[in-house]
Each structure stands twice: as C-alpha cells, then as structure tokens.
Design a protein around this motif. Sequence first.
Motif, PDB file in Angstrom:
ATOM      1  N   TYR A  70       0.822  -1.215   0.000  1.00 26.33           N
ATOM      2  CA  TYR A  70       0.000   0.000   0.000  1.00 26.33           C
ATOM      3  C   TYR A  70       0.856   1.265   0.000  1.00 26.33           C
ATOM      4  O   TYR A  70       0.410   2.311  -0.483  1.00 26.33           O
ATOM      5  CB  TYR A  70      -1.014  -0.023   1.156  1.00 26.33           C
ATOM      6  CG  TYR A  70      -2.253  -0.801   0.762  1.00 26.33           C
ATOM      7  CD1 TYR A  70      -3.156  -0.270  -0.152  1.00 26.33           C
ATOM      8  CD2 TYR A  70      -2.478  -2.068   1.245  1.00 26.33           C
ATOM      9  CE1 TYR A  70      -4.263  -0.986  -0.561  1.00 26.33           C
ATOM     10  CE2 TYR A  70      -3.590  -2.800   0.846  1.00 26.33           C
ATOM     11  CZ  TYR A  70      -4.482  -2.250  -0.065  1.00 26.33           C
ATOM     12  OH  TYR A  70      -5.577  -2.970  -0.482  1.00 26.33           O
ATOM     13  N   GLY A  71       2.061   1.164   0.520  1.00 23.51           N
ATOM     14  CA  GLY A  71       2.969   2.315   0.461  1.00 23.51           C
ATOM     15  C   GLY A  71       3.301   2.681  -0.974  1.00 23.51           C
ATOM     16  O   GLY A  71       3.162   3.840  -1.388  1.00 23.51           O
ATOM     17  N   VAL A  72       3.697   1.691  -1.760  1.00 22.78           N
ATOM     18  CA  VAL A  72       4.079   1.971  -3.146  1.00 22.78           C
ATOM     19  C   VAL A  72       2.843   2.201  -4.007  1.00 22.78           C
ATOM     20  O   VAL A  72       2.833   3.096  -4.864  1.00 22.78           O
ATOM     21  CB  VAL A  72       5.001   0.857  -3.719  1.00 22.78           C
ATOM     22  CG1 VAL A  72       4.362  -0.499  -3.711  1.00 22.78           C
ATOM     23  CG2 VAL A  72       5.436   1.195  -5.145  1.00 22.78           C
TER      24      VAL A  72
ATOM     25  N   ILE B 133       5.377   4.861 -22.041  1.00 22.18           N
ATOM     26  CA  ILE B 133       6.442   4.748 -23.056  1.00 22.18           C
ATOM     27  C   ILE B 133       7.735   4.310 -22.368  1.00 22.18           C
ATOM     28  O   ILE B 133       8.548   3.602 -22.938  1.00 22.18           O
ATOM     29  CB  ILE B 133       6.642   6.111 -23.769  1.00 22.18           C
ATOM     30  CG1 ILE B 133       5.380   6.452 -24.554  1.00 22.18           C
ATOM     31  CG2 ILE B 133       7.854   6.081 -24.690  1.00 22.18           C
ATOM     32  CD1 ILE B 133       5.334   7.883 -25.058  1.00 22.18           C
ATOM     33  N   SER B 134       7.910   4.749 -21.143  1.00 21.13           N
ATOM     34  CA  SER B 134       9.130   4.436 -20.392  1.00 21.13           C
ATOM     35  C   SER B 134       9.203   2.947 -20.036  1.00 21.13           C
ATOM     36  O   SER B 134       8.265   2.394 -19.458  1.00 21.13           O
ATOM     37  CB  SER B 134       9.148   5.268 -19.103  1.00 21.13           C
ATOM     38  OG  SER B 134       9.978   4.665 -18.135  1.00 21.13           O
ATOM     39  N   VAL B 135      10.317   2.329 -20.376  1.00 23.25           N
ATOM     40  CA  VAL B 135      10.492   0.907 -20.043  1.00 23.25           C
ATOM     41  C   VAL B 135      10.554   0.733 -18.524  1.00 23.25           C
ATOM     42  O   VAL B 135       9.993  -0.216 -17.972  1.00 23.25           O
ATOM     43  CB  VAL B 135      11.765   0.333 -20.714  1.00 23.25           C
ATOM     44  CG1 VAL B 135      12.016  -1.103 -20.255  1.00 23.25           C
ATOM     45  CG2 VAL B 135      11.621   0.369 -22.223  1.00 23.25           C
ATOM     46  N   ASN B 136      11.215   1.655 -17.850  1.00 21.95           N
ATOM     47  CA  ASN B 136      11.305   1.541 -16.388  1.00 21.95           C
ATOM     48  C   ASN B 136       9.927   1.583 -15.731  1.00 21.95           C
ATOM     49  O   ASN B 136       9.655   0.853 -14.773  1.00 21.95           O
ATOM     50  CB  ASN B 136      12.170   2.675 -15.818  1.00 21.95           C
ATOM     51  CG  ASN B 136      13.652   2.375 -15.959  1.00 21.95           C
ATOM     52  OD1 ASN B 136      14.029   1.258 -16.292  1.00 21.95           O
ATOM     53  ND2 ASN B 136      14.485   3.371 -15.724  1.00 21.95           N
TER      54      ASN B 136
ATOM     55  N   LEU C 236      12.315   2.569  -9.824  1.00 24.89           N
ATOM     56  CA  LEU C 236      12.104   2.399 -11.269  1.00 24.89           C
ATOM     57  C   LEU C 236      11.197   3.505 -11.807  1.00 24.89           C
ATOM     58  O   LEU C 236      11.460   4.072 -12.864  1.00 24.89           O
ATOM     59  CB  LEU C 236      11.475   1.030 -11.556  1.00 24.89           C
ATOM     60  CG  LEU C 236      12.417  -0.175 -11.507  1.00 24.89           C
ATOM     61  CD1 LEU C 236      11.617  -1.476 -11.412  1.00 24.89           C
ATOM     62  CD2 LEU C 236      13.337  -0.208 -12.721  1.00 24.89           C
ATOM     63  N   TYR C 237      10.145   3.789 -11.059  1.00 22.70           N
ATOM     64  CA  TYR C 237       9.192   4.805 -11.508  1.00 22.70           C
ATOM     65  C   TYR C 237       9.882   6.172 -11.655  1.00 22.70           C
ATOM     66  O   TYR C 237       9.596   6.917 -12.592  1.00 22.70           O
ATOM     67  CB  TYR C 237       8.022   4.920 -10.519  1.00 22.70           C
ATOM     68  CG  TYR C 237       7.043   5.997 -10.907  1.00 22.70           C
ATOM     69  CD1 TYR C 237       6.067   5.749 -11.871  1.00 22.70           C
ATOM     70  CD2 TYR C 237       7.120   7.273 -10.347  1.00 22.70           C
ATOM     71  CE1 TYR C 237       5.195   6.748 -12.264  1.00 22.70           C
ATOM     72  CE2 TYR C 237       6.247   8.270 -10.732  1.00 22.70           C
ATOM     73  CZ  TYR C 237       5.284   8.002 -11.687  1.00 22.70           C
ATOM     74  OH  TYR C 237       4.423   8.994 -12.076  1.00 22.70           O
ATOM     75  N   ASN C 238      10.770   6.451 -10.740  1.00 19.70           N
ATOM     76  CA  ASN C 238      11.392   7.786 -10.725  1.00 19.70           C
ATOM     77  C   ASN C 238      12.690   7.880 -11.527  1.00 19.70           C
ATOM     78  O   ASN C 238      13.310   8.938 -11.557  1.00 19.70           O
ATOM     79  CB  ASN C 238      11.663   8.215  -9.276  1.00 19.70           C
ATOM     80  CG  ASN C 238      10.375   8.585  -8.561  1.00 19.70           C
ATOM     81  OD1 ASN C 238       9.516   9.261  -9.134  1.00 19.70           O
ATOM     82  ND2 ASN C 238      10.217   8.124  -7.335  1.00 19.70           N
ATOM     83  N   THR C 239      13.104   6.785 -12.156  1.00 19.77           N
ATOM     84  CA  THR C 239      14.362   6.804 -12.913  1.00 19.77           C
ATOM     85  C   THR C 239      14.080   6.841 -14.411  1.00 19.77           C
ATOM     86  O   THR C 239      13.504   5.889 -14.960  1.00 19.77           O
ATOM     87  CB  THR C 239      15.215   5.543 -12.586  1.00 19.77           C
ATOM     88  OG1 THR C 239      15.388   5.467 -11.179  1.00 19.77           O
ATOM     89  CG2 THR C 239      16.563   5.608 -13.281  1.00 19.77           C
ATOM     90  N   PRO C 240      14.484   7.926 -15.078  1.00 18.85           N
ATOM     91  CA  PRO C 240      14.313   7.952 -16.542  1.00 18.85           C
ATOM     92  C   PRO C 240      15.119   6.831 -17.192  1.00 18.85           C
ATOM     93  O   PRO C 240      16.177   6.456 -16.691  1.00 18.85           O
ATOM     94  CB  PRO C 240      14.880   9.330 -16.936  1.00 18.85           C
ATOM     95  CG  PRO C 240      14.907  10.126 -15.676  1.00 18.85           C
ATOM     96  CD  PRO C 240      15.089   9.147 -14.559  1.00 18.85           C
TER      97      PRO C 240
END
Lengths: 159, 122
Positions: B33-35, B64-67, B111-115
């Motif tokens: 639930y945190g993430v 579009i972002s793979v990460n 992952l979400y925050n890394t381009p």
Amino acid sequence: MAETLTSISRYKRDNVLEKRMPSRLPIEGIKYHYTATGALNIDNAYSIELMRLRVRQKLNNQFQLQNDIVEIDFLVKNTDILSVIFEIRESIIKEFDAYNIALELHSESNSWETLFIVVSTNAVWEKTNSFINLLFKKLFKTQPEAISKINLSIAPDAV
Amino acid sequence: MPFDPRTLIDVSKELKGGTTQAHVRSVINRAYYGVFGYLRNELGIYSEGISVHKEVCDTLMRSISVNKKIAGKRLESLFAKRKEADYKHSLTFPTTSNDHYIREAEEIIRLYNTPDDEEKDY
C-alpha cells in the motif's frame, strides 16, 4: 458456426481460417467456433480435453502447477505464451539456483488474469532484482503481447 | 500537509523484526500500500474499488518508459503477494523474507522515478 479441423493441410490451405487463427492449435478433431467478438471458443468437452492434453504434453512436467486445471486452461486460451514461459524458465535456470518453478494463475476478474511464473530460490535479492529488470526489459521489446499475460514472482527463502 | 503513502513502507520496516505470521503479512500489506498509494497519487488516479489496482498497473504498463512498464509488472506481482498475505491463511510466509518485500516496494518507486536513459546497468 461450428467447424471441425480434419487435417493440418486443410487448415493451411484455408487462407481465411489461417488469418483468423494463427498457426497454433491445428489438432485433428477439435471443434471450435468464433464468437461475434472474434474470440476462439472450443465447442465440446472432448475437444477441450484434447487441448488440455496437448498443453500438458508441451509443459512436460517442467513447471509445477498450483492447480491442475486453471493454469492449463489459461494456456489453452493463450497458446502464444507457451514458448515464452519456456524461454523464461531457461533464463531462470541459467541465472540462479531455483529449486522450484511453478505456474500460478492470479485472477481478479475475467479482465485481469495473469499467469505467474513463481520461482522458489534462496538467491539474494540483488541477484533476483537485476535478473527481473533485465528480463522484463527484454520481453517488453521482444514479446509485448505475451508480457501482458504473464509475470514473474520470487518466493524468497522458501524451504 | 497531505499524507505521504510512502511512510507506510517505513511502518513495514518497523514491523520487519517481528517473527510471527501476523508480522510478515503486515509487512507485505504495508509495503504494497505504500508503493501503490504513492504511484496512484503520482498518476492522478482517484477512482476507488478493486479496479483501481488494475488501473494503476495498466497505466504504468502502457507507459512509453520501459522503467515505468517494469514498475507496473512488479507492482502487479506485489499486489498478488499482498492478496495472498491478506487472504490465504493456509500459506506460511517465511519471516526471514520480510526484507524482500520492503526492497521490492522501494525498487518499484526507484524504477518509476528513474528515466530510462539514466539506467545504465541494472
């Protein structure tokens, strides 16, 4: 309208049928039809059993099944992912010790069904993390359709 | 100041020393639930009900972002684990695996925050 496939050659020379049903499941005697939305429906219990048998033969005990029916039936409906799960299995075995690789269908509703490849391993998190990211990166590029139906789950410290 | 769902992951960390099934199941639940809450807010998805979990995963996987796509798959996996932890009482979760789920949650946020172009080598 119900149809019966009597031979692979008949299947192949019927261009219309080939377009509607990609080169998969040409099993003699299987009765099937397409719904108005284009979904493939297997028509009778005998045909469904043949399909299940074929998928079981293909799996060849390479995966432990959580349930003997639901995972098989998911694969019957999605035979395009069969080769992909074997590719993933091979990668797992190459990369780290996994003492059990299982298939588990997680179903929230008809619109959210995912076949999980569950890997029981004592490998450290760093190793499984790197493996998962690289594997998904590759699959999103090479298997964009299949990846929407499958996922990977690590069962850590399982004994 | 609005509540930051990521602080639920901090609660997971507080619980991870526990040795009971209640502890490990709570660790998984709070980590998920945190993430999930953080990404739901980030994506501006405000619907409620069971479908909101699918909506968050699907939105990430359509990115579009793979990460972000990978974050979506891994969130789906953590969701499935959270369901097991909450509802499948016949299962036994090893308490030594507490850290695994906390790190999963943190990795999904990373992952979400890394381009994509900053991801040289996983």
